[in-house]
Design a protein around this motif. Sequence first.
Motif, PDB file in Angstrom:
ATOM      1  N   LYS A  93       6.833  12.422  -2.445  1.00 23.30           N
ATOM      2  CA  LYS A  93       5.713  11.853  -2.358  1.00 23.30           C
ATOM      3  C   LYS A  93       4.608  12.896  -2.606  1.00 23.30           C
ATOM      4  O   LYS A  93       3.557  12.607  -3.232  1.00 23.30           O
ATOM      5  N   LEU A  94       4.690  14.175  -2.016  1.00 24.09           N
ATOM      6  CA  LEU A  94       3.633  15.041  -2.301  1.00 24.09           C
ATOM      7  C   LEU A  94       3.523  15.470  -3.785  1.00 24.09           C
ATOM      8  O   LEU A  94       2.416  15.470  -4.428  1.00 24.09           O
ATOM      9  N   GLU A  95       4.553  15.377  -4.364  1.00 19.22           N
ATOM     10  CA  GLU A  95       4.474  15.740  -6.103  1.00 19.22           C
ATOM     11  C   GLU A  95       4.026  14.626  -6.783  1.00 19.22           C
ATOM     12  O   GLU A  95       3.295  14.930  -7.741  1.00 19.22           O
ATOM     13  N   GLN A  96       4.301  13.540  -6.339  1.00 16.60           N
ATOM     14  CA  GLN A  96       4.018  12.333  -7.047  1.00 16.60           C
ATOM     15  C   GLN A  96       2.294  12.287  -7.048  1.00 16.60           C
ATOM     16  O   GLN A  96       1.786  11.783  -8.098  1.00 16.60           O
ATOM     17  N   HIS A  97       1.944  12.508  -5.917  1.00 22.53           N
ATOM     18  CA  HIS A  97       0.326  12.306  -5.567  1.00 22.53           C
ATOM     19  C   HIS A  97      -0.226  13.816  -6.072  1.00 22.53           C
ATOM     20  O   HIS A  97      -1.504  13.690  -5.954  1.00 22.53           O
ATOM     21  N   LYS A  98       0.613  14.567  -6.380  1.00 14.29           N
ATOM     22  CA  LYS A  98      -0.118  16.045  -6.732  1.00 14.29           C
ATOM     23  C   LYS A  98      -0.947  16.590  -5.561  1.00 14.29           C
ATOM     24  O   LYS A  98      -2.317  17.005  -5.862  1.00 14.29           O
ATOM     25  N   VAL A  99      -0.699  16.525  -4.649  1.00 18.73           N
ATOM     26  CA  VAL A  99      -1.120  16.950  -3.344  1.00 18.73           C
ATOM     27  C   VAL A  99      -1.230  18.443  -3.253  1.00 18.73           C
ATOM     28  O   VAL A  99      -0.148  19.088  -3.300  1.00 18.73           O
ATOM     29  N   ARG A 100      -2.461  19.144  -3.124  1.00 18.43           N
ATOM     30  CA  ARG A 100      -2.439  20.586  -2.967  1.00 18.43           C
ATOM     31  C   ARG A 100      -2.976  21.029  -1.685  1.00 18.43           C
ATOM     32  O   ARG A 100      -2.660  22.147  -1.123  1.00 18.43           O
ATOM     33  N   ASN A 101      -3.795  20.233  -0.821  1.00 19.75           N
ATOM     34  CA  ASN A 101      -4.035  20.396   0.576  1.00 19.75           C
ATOM     35  C   ASN A 101      -3.044  19.824   1.330  1.00 19.75           C
ATOM     36  O   ASN A 101      -3.196  18.671   1.657  1.00 19.75           O
ATOM     37  N   MET A 102      -2.548  20.845   2.210  1.00 19.40           N
ATOM     38  CA  MET A 102      -1.346  19.991   3.361  1.00 19.40           C
ATOM     39  C   MET A 102      -1.294  21.014   4.542  1.00 19.40           C
ATOM     40  O   MET A 102      -1.360  22.107   4.397  1.00 19.40           O
ATOM     41  N   ARG A 103      -0.783  20.360   5.387  1.00 19.71           N
ATOM     42  CA  ARG A 103      -0.419  21.193   6.532  1.00 19.71           C
ATOM     43  C   ARG A 103       1.000  20.311   7.238  1.00 19.71           C
ATOM     44  O   ARG A 103       0.502  19.031   7.569  1.00 19.71           O
ATOM     45  N   LEU A 104       1.930  20.611   7.342  1.00 18.62           N
ATOM     46  CA  LEU A 104       3.135  20.473   7.531  1.00 18.62           C
ATOM     47  C   LEU A 104       3.557  21.064   8.798  1.00 18.62           C
ATOM     48  O   LEU A 104       3.931  22.349   8.822  1.00 18.62           O
ATOM     49  N   VAL A 105       3.807  20.372  10.052  1.00 17.12           N
ATOM     50  CA  VAL A 105       4.210  20.998  11.078  1.00 17.12           C
ATOM     51  C   VAL A 105       5.379  20.462  11.906  1.00 17.12           C
ATOM     52  O   VAL A 105       5.685  19.123  11.661  1.00 17.12           O
ATOM     53  N   ALA A 106       6.032  21.244  12.545  1.00 17.72           N
ATOM     54  CA  ALA A 106       7.071  20.909  13.544  1.00 17.72           C
ATOM     55  C   ALA A 106       6.596  21.206  15.065  1.00 17.72           C
ATOM     56  O   ALA A 106       5.870  22.369  15.417  1.00 17.72           O
ATOM     57  N   THR A 107       7.294  20.490  15.959  1.00 17.48           N
ATOM     58  CA  THR A 107       7.057  20.496  17.201  1.00 17.48           C
ATOM     59  C   THR A 107       7.989  21.013  18.247  1.00 17.48           C
ATOM     60  O   THR A 107       8.838  21.672  18.161  1.00 17.48           O
ATOM     61  N   GLU A 108       8.187  20.223  19.599  1.00 16.32           N
ATOM     62  CA  GLU A 108       8.948  20.644  20.410  1.00 16.32           C
ATOM     63  C   GLU A 108      10.397  20.771  20.478  1.00 16.32           C
ATOM     64  O   GLU A 108      11.141  21.847  20.828  1.00 16.32           O
TER      65      GLU A 108
END
Length: 374
Positions: A93-108
């Motif tokens: 999905k990120l590639e499809q929309h050509k997203v360059r601004n992102m923050r991807l996080v994991a938690t507990e």
Amino acid sequence: MAPRRPAGADAFPAPKVEPSGTRHPDSGPLYAALDLGTNSCRMLIARPTGSQFQVVDSFSKPVQLGHGLEASGRLSRASMSRTVHALQVCRRKLEQHKVRNMRLVATEACRRARNGRDFMRMIRRETGLPIEVIGAEEEARLAVISCAPLVNQRTEQLLVVDIGGGSTELVWIELADVEPRERSRAIMKLGNGFTPIEPGGARVVDWISVPLGVATLRDQFADVTDDPGRFALMSWYFEEMLADFAPYAKGAPDRGFQIIGTSGTVTTVAASHLGLKRYDRTKVDGLTMTSAEIDAVIRTYLVLGPEGRRADPRIGRERHALIMSGAAILQTLMRIWPTRRLSVADRGLREGLLYSQMVRDGAITDDGLNGVVT
């Protein structure tokens, strides 16, 4: 002892939602936020528009990453495999929309697991996604800033509650010295930490991250077969974990008190209260419920029993196994701090991640962030 620390960032009005997959390639840069939690993997892709953002694509999958973590202290191969498959969908999905601004996080789950670092390396190798594990402090901050637009102008004492899969964050904020029309903005200005920035600003009285969420609390009492008994035990156990939270001993103020709850538990209880057989965010986000109304819904859940909850369309098949542990947490909070003004927030970590990125880049403003008037 449950961990307790400070944090901060910025927030804005409710996001506009467009049909999943809608693209506007000529309308400015897109931003993405991904929340890899103990139970679910969820992502939003959005575009800033004034003081809001428009969601142009989204993804949500119950990957149960933390399944078995309570017993083993490790993420299982099966749960990691499920999660990687979900993240591969996100990558496409990120590639499809050509997203360059992102923050991807994991938690507990990834914070606690002994093999959490190994799993991060596996994700990089299998998906190429730059996922980072954030601390409880930042998780609490992001929940707070996402809820800023729901702060009532009459609120002097605010409790923000985020019931997650593996942990529950509570933040108590003093707003009595803030001008009523500025109270939402004051929450937003906690961006540099849970400490006073200027005179007349919002003041964080205390905050706590309880290492119990809907999945981990359920797992603690998986061997208890009696449904009402298990619910009572979960509620009692969660309350024990609040002993170090400063407002616990003081109870609810007589006036000017508001709780904002953000989580699947809170929105599911709200949908059940409204009798929604098909979830409708526009009816749930910002809804106000009383302690009595919440208790009535939870009593209904107990009467239904496990099979009845599984078949209830208001709960949904993906949440029925987790709703009673979440309800035990919520009812505990309502018992300690009873209120006629619990605000339901269908927003949370992802929205906080989007807001903080857009604020950093100057892509959105705080125009119209005046809070709710009642």
